[in-house]
Scaffold this active site. Sequence first.
Site, PDB file in Angstrom:
ATOM      1  N   ASP A  21       0.819  -1.220   0.000  1.00 35.33           N
ATOM      2  CA  ASP A  21       0.000   0.000   0.000  1.00 35.33           C
ATOM      3  C   ASP A  21       0.849   1.265   0.000  1.00 35.33           C
ATOM      4  OD1 ASP A  21      -2.308  -1.685   0.331  1.00 35.33           O
ATOM      5  OD2 ASP A  21      -1.772  -1.828   2.446  1.00 35.33           O
ATOM      6  N   GLY A  25       0.810   1.963  -7.462  1.00 36.72           N
ATOM      7  CA  GLY A  25      -0.039   2.117  -8.635  1.00 36.72           C
ATOM      8  C   GLY A  25       0.134   3.464  -9.314  1.00 36.72           C
ATOM      9  N   ASN A  46      -5.257 -10.268  -4.320  1.00 35.92           N
ATOM     10  CA  ASN A  46      -5.151  -9.785  -2.935  1.00 35.92           C
ATOM     11  C   ASN A  46      -4.410  -8.452  -2.882  1.00 35.92           C
ATOM     12  OD1 ASN A  46      -2.747 -10.909  -3.757  1.00 35.92           O
ATOM     13  ND2 ASN A  46      -2.243 -11.815  -1.791  1.00 35.92           N
ATOM     14  N   ALA A  47      -3.916  -8.014  -4.044  1.00 38.70           N
ATOM     15  CA  ALA A  47      -3.232  -6.720  -4.063  1.00 38.70           C
ATOM     16  C   ALA A  47      -4.273  -5.653  -4.378  1.00 38.70           C
ATOM     17  CB  ALA A  47      -2.156  -6.724  -5.128  1.00 38.70           C
ATOM     18  N   HIS A  49      -4.419  -1.689  -5.980  1.00 34.65           N
ATOM     19  CA  HIS A  49      -3.890  -0.393  -6.389  1.00 34.65           C
ATOM     20  C   HIS A  49      -5.067   0.508  -6.669  1.00 34.65           C
ATOM     21  CE1 HIS A  49       0.072  -1.985  -7.096  1.00 34.65           C
ATOM     22  NE2 HIS A  49      -0.394  -2.863  -7.936  1.00 34.65           N
ATOM     23  N   THR A  50      -4.976   1.747  -6.217  1.00 23.99           N
ATOM     24  CA  THR A  50      -5.987   2.712  -6.602  1.00 23.99           C
ATOM     25  C   THR A  50      -5.301   3.755  -7.455  1.00 23.99           C
ATOM     26  OG1 THR A  50      -6.695   2.474  -4.349  1.00 23.99           O
ATOM     27  CG2 THR A  50      -7.875   4.087  -5.669  1.00 23.99           C
ATOM     28  N   LYS A 148       0.070 -25.288  -5.889  1.00 25.19           N
ATOM     29  CA  LYS A 148       1.148 -25.208  -6.877  1.00 25.19           C
ATOM     30  C   LYS A 148       2.400 -25.920  -6.355  1.00 25.19           C
ATOM     31  CE  LYS A 148       4.106 -21.591  -8.936  1.00 25.19           C
ATOM     32  NZ  LYS A 148       4.165 -20.170  -9.320  1.00 25.19           N
ATOM     33  N   ASN A 228       2.012  -6.433  -3.517  1.00 27.25           N
ATOM     34  CA  ASN A 228       2.398  -6.612  -2.122  1.00 27.25           C
ATOM     35  C   ASN A 228       3.719  -5.851  -1.905  1.00 27.25           C
ATOM     36  OD1 ASN A 228       1.610  -9.789  -3.188  1.00 27.25           O
ATOM     37  ND2 ASN A 228       0.138  -8.672  -1.964  1.00 27.25           N
ATOM     38  N   VAL A 303      -7.870  -1.089   0.168  1.00 32.01           N
ATOM     39  CA  VAL A 303      -8.668  -0.991  -1.059  1.00 32.01           C
ATOM     40  C   VAL A 303      -9.487  -2.274  -1.263  1.00 32.01           C
ATOM     41  CG1 VAL A 303      -8.529  -0.757  -3.583  1.00 32.01           C
ATOM     42  CG2 VAL A 303      -6.894   0.429  -2.144  1.00 32.01           C
ATOM     43  N   GLY A 306     -11.121  -2.852   2.876  1.00 30.52           N
ATOM     44  CA  GLY A 306     -11.662  -1.757   3.686  1.00 30.52           C
ATOM     45  C   GLY A 306     -11.137  -1.745   5.113  1.00 30.52           C
TER      46      GLY A 306
HETATM   47  P1  GDP Z   1      -0.463   0.486  -3.838  1.00 24.84           P
HETATM   48  O1  GDP Z   1      -1.125  -0.816  -3.743  1.00 24.84           O
HETATM   49  O2  GDP Z   1       0.964   0.417  -3.412  1.00 24.84           O
HETATM   50  O3  GDP Z   1      -0.633   1.150  -5.173  1.00 24.84           O
HETATM   51  O4  GDP Z   1      -1.136   1.444  -2.786  1.00 24.84           O
HETATM   52  P2  GDP Z   1      -2.699   1.771  -2.578  1.00 24.84           P
HETATM   53  O5  GDP Z   1      -3.319   2.096  -3.874  1.00 24.84           O
HETATM   54  O6  GDP Z   1      -3.329   0.772  -1.707  1.00 24.84           O
HETATM   55  O7  GDP Z   1      -2.570   3.035  -1.672  1.00 24.84           O
HETATM   56  C1  GDP Z   1      -2.163   4.181  -2.153  1.00 24.84           C
HETATM   57  C2  GDP Z   1      -3.241   5.198  -1.831  1.00 24.84           C
HETATM   58  O8  GDP Z   1      -2.608   6.395  -1.579  1.00 24.84           O
HETATM   59  C3  GDP Z   1      -4.174   5.439  -2.978  1.00 24.84           C
HETATM   60  O9  GDP Z   1      -5.444   5.813  -2.474  1.00 24.84           O
HETATM   61  C4  GDP Z   1      -3.539   6.593  -3.709  1.00 24.84           C
HETATM   62  O10 GDP Z   1      -4.451   7.394  -4.428  1.00 24.84           O
HETATM   63  C5  GDP Z   1      -2.963   7.360  -2.559  1.00 24.84           C
HETATM   64  N1  GDP Z   1      -1.715   8.035  -2.852  1.00 24.84           N
HETATM   65  C6  GDP Z   1      -0.708   7.627  -3.663  1.00 24.84           C
HETATM   66  N2  GDP Z   1       0.293   8.497  -3.625  1.00 24.84           N
HETATM   67  C7  GDP Z   1      -0.076   9.486  -2.756  1.00 24.84           C
HETATM   68  C8  GDP Z   1       0.558  10.667  -2.262  1.00 24.84           C
HETATM   69  O11 GDP Z   1       1.675  11.000  -2.619  1.00 24.84           O
HETATM   70  N3  GDP Z   1      -0.160  11.403  -1.350  1.00 24.84           N
HETATM   71  C9  GDP Z   1      -1.406  11.061  -0.935  1.00 24.84           C
HETATM   72  N4  GDP Z   1      -2.015  11.830  -0.020  1.00 24.84           N
HETATM   73  N5  GDP Z   1      -2.024   9.955  -1.373  1.00 24.84           N
HETATM   74  C10 GDP Z   1      -1.374   9.180  -2.268  1.00 24.84           C
END
Ligand code: GDP
Length: 428
Positions: A21, A25, A46-47, A49-50, A148, A228, A303, A306
Amino acid sequence: MAAGTVSDNKVSVVLGTQWGDEGKGKLVDILAKDIDVCVRCQGGNNAGHTIVVGGVKYAFHMLPSGLVNPDCISVVGSGVVVHLPSFFAELEDLEAQGLDCGGRLFISDRCHLVFDFHQIVDGLKEGELGRGSIGTTKKGIGPAYSSKASRSGIRVHHLYHFEEFEKRLRTIVSARHRRYGEFEYDVEAELQRYRQLGERLRPYVIDSVEHLHKELGAGKRILVEGANALMLDLDFGTYPYVTSSNTGIGGVCTGLGLPPTKIGDVIGVAKAYTTRVGGGPFPTELTDAVGQKLRDVGAEYGVTTGRPRRCGWLDLVVLRYSNMINGYSSINLTKLDVLDVFDEIKVAVSYTISGKSVTSFPADLDDLETATVNYVTLPGWRENISKCRSFDELPANCQAYVRFIENDLGVPVKWIGVGAGREEMIAI
Ligand code: GDP
């Protein structure tokens, strides 16, 4: 990664440096503008990205997030385990949001399949572990990797020799019934369903090993998107509170069939503080109001699930260890803006275990339990940095925080996240 540089004919890799997290992404999305192929090499759905593009929030779980770039081809590599109903559900969601993925999404014929019975077993296993449970997402990823490793798994290519598929499915389900009792699972219905899913999947299936090597040979720019993160690596993470695949650089080679000589840039994504989901050790965890503030300001909720994430200060013991294993060529520091609201910021620089100073991450969780964390305290900057677009625009204390990390690791920080949006990133 521009055409004509040494990185041509090598893949670039984005990896999580902590417990996931970190915001991988967003970097992948930014880099996707300059790449031809985006690849996943391990893990499953299980990963999470938003990615926020043009005000639209896309949630990726298993599919490569390079899909947000309409010119980018995406490949689900051999090391990924795939739950086909979830694969299609995710694809449908993305297409409903306006992403046309037709003809530019492929999946390796060597991928292992995750079945609903794996998900049932995931829950039963966690139940057996009771209080010592791993805190998995119960998506069946671990049980699928177990299948596997025990050589009873079912791969994508088996779908196209359906007799073999049927034999393997019946055998593995009976074995799971013997092990876990008579849980409800309709094998006949599942066979029907997979006959159809197999046909639906056919246009996406490729020999990804040959495909990727050909793309590399043709000078295509390939980006591998790690899922991850290193501290969840099956071998080098906080075992057993880890995921069931190699999330570090090794997993890129084994998950894609690429030799190390084909690996170019390795970009480590590090959150400016630390978070972790699920059970397991977390030396810098803050269970007080400061931790809650990090969670609230950083919107630290999973993500995929929750679930609230555990939060704490940045841990350089973790990052140094992570860098030893993955050999980062640069760092993307993310969510630095979340620290805007703090008067002072702590950074863990070593642990003391049994009276000794420890500067690398220990293997034994019992040692970690007793560790005292030694911090350096740096002054905060108390300013909104979300509008900054160059390093020079950052407040002096903020620059000093970045330099402190960079100097300790000996790896340049090349990107800094200052907000959730695609444009809220400083490139150095
Ligand atoms: P990932 O699985 O490593 O891509 O991480 P996630 O998507 O679970 O979490 C990243 C969250 O932080 C997402 O909601 C992004 O929109 C947000 N995010 C990413 N970079 C930044 C940042 O530099 N600042 C802030 N405030 N939010 C960020």
